[in-house]
Design a protein around this motif. Sequence first.
Motif, PDB file in Angstrom:
ATOM      1  N   ALA A 145       0.842  -1.188   0.000  1.00 22.64           N
ATOM      2  CA  ALA A 145       0.000   0.000   0.000  1.00 22.64           C
ATOM      3  C   ALA A 145       0.877   1.238   0.000  1.00 22.64           C
ATOM      4  O   ALA A 145       1.974   1.242   0.583  1.00 22.64           O
ATOM      5  CB  ALA A 145      -0.922   0.004   1.218  1.00 22.64           C
ATOM      6  N   LEU A 146       0.403   2.285  -0.659  1.00 25.20           N
ATOM      7  CA  LEU A 146       1.106   3.565  -0.690  1.00 25.20           C
ATOM      8  C   LEU A 146       0.725   4.335   0.567  1.00 25.20           C
ATOM      9  O   LEU A 146      -0.365   4.910   0.651  1.00 25.20           O
ATOM     10  CB  LEU A 146       0.728   4.349  -1.948  1.00 25.20           C
ATOM     11  CG  LEU A 146       1.508   5.639  -2.196  1.00 25.20           C
ATOM     12  CD1 LEU A 146       2.978   5.347  -2.432  1.00 25.20           C
ATOM     13  CD2 LEU A 146       0.926   6.394  -3.375  1.00 25.20           C
ATOM     14  N   LEU A 147       1.610   4.343   1.549  1.00 26.05           N
ATOM     15  CA  LEU A 147       1.326   4.920   2.857  1.00 26.05           C
ATOM     16  C   LEU A 147       2.427   5.891   3.257  1.00 26.05           C
ATOM     17  O   LEU A 147       3.571   5.784   2.805  1.00 26.05           O
ATOM     18  CB  LEU A 147       1.207   3.820   3.917  1.00 26.05           C
ATOM     19  CG  LEU A 147       0.104   2.779   3.698  1.00 26.05           C
ATOM     20  CD1 LEU A 147       0.202   1.700   4.755  1.00 26.05           C
ATOM     21  CD2 LEU A 147      -1.258   3.441   3.716  1.00 26.05           C
ATOM     22  N   PRO A 148       2.101   6.858   4.143  1.00 25.85           N
ATOM     23  CA  PRO A 148       3.134   7.773   4.648  1.00 25.85           C
ATOM     24  C   PRO A 148       4.058   7.070   5.627  1.00 25.85           C
ATOM     25  O   PRO A 148       3.639   6.178   6.370  1.00 25.85           O
ATOM     26  CB  PRO A 148       2.318   8.877   5.330  1.00 25.85           C
ATOM     27  CG  PRO A 148       1.034   8.211   5.710  1.00 25.85           C
ATOM     28  CD  PRO A 148       0.762   7.183   4.649  1.00 25.85           C
ATOM     29  N   THR A 149       5.312   7.468   5.620  1.00 22.84           N
ATOM     30  CA  THR A 149       6.269   6.880   6.556  1.00 22.84           C
ATOM     31  C   THR A 149       6.036   7.363   7.975  1.00 22.84           C
ATOM     32  O   THR A 149       6.397   6.679   8.928  1.00 22.84           O
ATOM     33  CB  THR A 149       7.698   7.223   6.115  1.00 22.84           C
ATOM     34  OG1 THR A 149       7.822   8.661   5.995  1.00 22.84           O
ATOM     35  CG2 THR A 149       8.016   6.598   4.761  1.00 22.84           C
ATOM     36  N   ASP A 150       5.432   8.544   8.132  1.00 18.45           N
ATOM     37  CA  ASP A 150       5.112   9.087   9.450  1.00 18.45           C
ATOM     38  C   ASP A 150       3.650   8.782   9.748  1.00 18.45           C
ATOM     39  O   ASP A 150       2.740   9.394   9.172  1.00 18.45           O
ATOM     40  CB  ASP A 150       5.365  10.602   9.474  1.00 18.45           C
ATOM     41  CG  ASP A 150       5.225  11.190  10.874  1.00 18.45           C
ATOM     42  OD1 ASP A 150       4.619  10.532  11.738  1.00 18.45           O
ATOM     43  OD2 ASP A 150       5.718  12.317  11.105  1.00 18.45           O
ATOM     44  N   ASP A 151       3.403   7.824  10.643  1.00 16.79           N
ATOM     45  CA  ASP A 151       2.031   7.411  10.926  1.00 16.79           C
ATOM     46  C   ASP A 151       1.241   8.501  11.649  1.00 16.79           C
ATOM     47  O   ASP A 151       0.050   8.674  11.393  1.00 16.79           O
ATOM     48  CB  ASP A 151       2.034   6.133  11.770  1.00 16.79           C
ATOM     49  CG  ASP A 151       2.610   4.953  11.007  1.00 16.79           C
ATOM     50  OD1 ASP A 151       2.588   4.991   9.763  1.00 16.79           O
ATOM     51  OD2 ASP A 151       3.073   3.988  11.652  1.00 16.79           O
ATOM     52  N   HIS A 155      -2.018  10.368   9.833  1.00 10.55           N
ATOM     53  CA  HIS A 155      -3.410  10.326  10.272  1.00 10.55           C
ATOM     54  C   HIS A 155      -3.977  11.730  10.477  1.00 10.55           C
ATOM     55  O   HIS A 155      -5.155  11.974  10.217  1.00 10.55           O
ATOM     56  CB  HIS A 155      -3.518   9.530  11.572  1.00 10.55           C
ATOM     57  CG  HIS A 155      -3.460   8.048  11.369  1.00 10.55           C
ATOM     58  ND1 HIS A 155      -4.511   7.317  10.866  1.00 10.55           N
ATOM     59  CD2 HIS A 155      -2.464   7.154  11.594  1.00 10.55           C
ATOM     60  CE1 HIS A 155      -4.180   6.044  10.793  1.00 10.55           C
ATOM     61  NE2 HIS A 155      -2.944   5.912  11.223  1.00 10.55           N
ATOM     62  N   GLU A 156      -3.144  12.652  10.951  1.00 14.79           N
ATOM     63  CA  GLU A 156      -3.631  14.007  11.204  1.00 14.79           C
ATOM     64  C   GLU A 156      -3.874  14.770   9.905  1.00 14.79           C
ATOM     65  O   GLU A 156      -4.895  15.443   9.755  1.00 14.79           O
ATOM     66  CB  GLU A 156      -2.629  14.753  12.081  1.00 14.79           C
ATOM     67  CG  GLU A 156      -2.482  14.176  13.493  1.00 14.79           C
ATOM     68  CD  GLU A 156      -1.442  14.916  14.295  1.00 14.79           C
ATOM     69  OE1 GLU A 156      -0.761  15.801  13.715  1.00 14.79           O
ATOM     70  OE2 GLU A 156      -1.291  14.622  15.490  1.00 14.79           O
ATOM     71  N   GLU A 162       4.923  17.776   4.193  1.00 11.35           N
ATOM     72  CA  GLU A 162       6.062  17.203   4.909  1.00 11.35           C
ATOM     73  C   GLU A 162       6.098  15.682   4.839  1.00 11.35           C
ATOM     74  O   GLU A 162       7.114  15.068   5.184  1.00 11.35           O
ATOM     75  CB  GLU A 162       6.025  17.648   6.372  1.00 11.35           C
ATOM     76  CG  GLU A 162       6.078  19.165   6.567  1.00 11.35           C
ATOM     77  CD  GLU A 162       5.974  19.543   8.019  1.00 11.35           C
ATOM     78  OE1 GLU A 162       5.919  18.613   8.869  1.00 11.35           O
ATOM     79  OE2 GLU A 162       5.975  20.754   8.329  1.00 11.35           O
ATOM     80  N   LEU A 163       5.004  15.072   4.417  1.00 14.19           N
ATOM     81  CA  LEU A 163       4.928  13.615   4.394  1.00 14.19           C
ATOM     82  C   LEU A 163       5.681  13.035   3.195  1.00 14.19           C
ATOM     83  O   LEU A 163       5.744  13.643   2.125  1.00 14.19           O
ATOM     84  CB  LEU A 163       3.473  13.154   4.345  1.00 14.19           C
ATOM     85  CG  LEU A 163       2.659  13.324   5.623  1.00 14.19           C
ATOM     86  CD1 LEU A 163       1.215  12.918   5.385  1.00 14.19           C
ATOM     87  CD2 LEU A 163       3.243  12.495   6.753  1.00 14.19           C
TER      88      LEU A 163
END
Length: 210
Positions: A145-151, A155-156, A162-163
């Motif tokens: 899945a294409l997800l941000p490295t900063d969880d 979420h915020e 910055e992500l």
Amino acid sequence: VTQFKVPEDFKSVLGKQAVGPTTEIFTESDFPVQSFNPKVQIAFQRLPGKCPRKVEIERRRRRYLKFDIAELLASKGIDSNELMPRHSDPDNMPTIEETKDSVFPIYLPLNVFDNDEFDCRTPEEWISLGLEPGCLDRKPVPGKALLPTDDVLGHEDPKSEELIYEWINVGVLDYDKETELYLVHKTDQNGLVRDEEGKPILNGGITPEG
């Protein structure tokens, strides 16, 4: 005739008798074995001289495991980090000379381009791969899945500048028909899908308590 006596360290004796390579899987995994098998349109009974069904499944499984979606996109000049739309800032719009492309940033989400006409399985079939014969609990299904490295920041504010987005190994837990979205959970360093207590996540994360 004497009675056969099993040594106390029987497991260690068997371990010393390994004489060559084996197909046994020693690595711990929270994914069912069949969840890695590709879907093939081949008859179960093959004519003599034709490739057996199990052999074709194993060949495709090994070939597909060599593919990496990030490398495939990069070979086409696509930066995976730029696939996620970000907040637009009209006051700081880059010029054509700076971007060497279009002035307008990416603003359409990926789900706009979803096309399931050529999918080999339906979402329900993908989720059902987590079911093992004789087991009542449904295990997660492997995926990326294409997800941000900063969880936390992800979420915020998922569209924060910055992500950094990357293709991350996940376990697919469930699917929502109304939103057409999958529920996924990132794997840990060992490739396992565990909760905060270190227990495997089963049945989409639903417990008797809720």
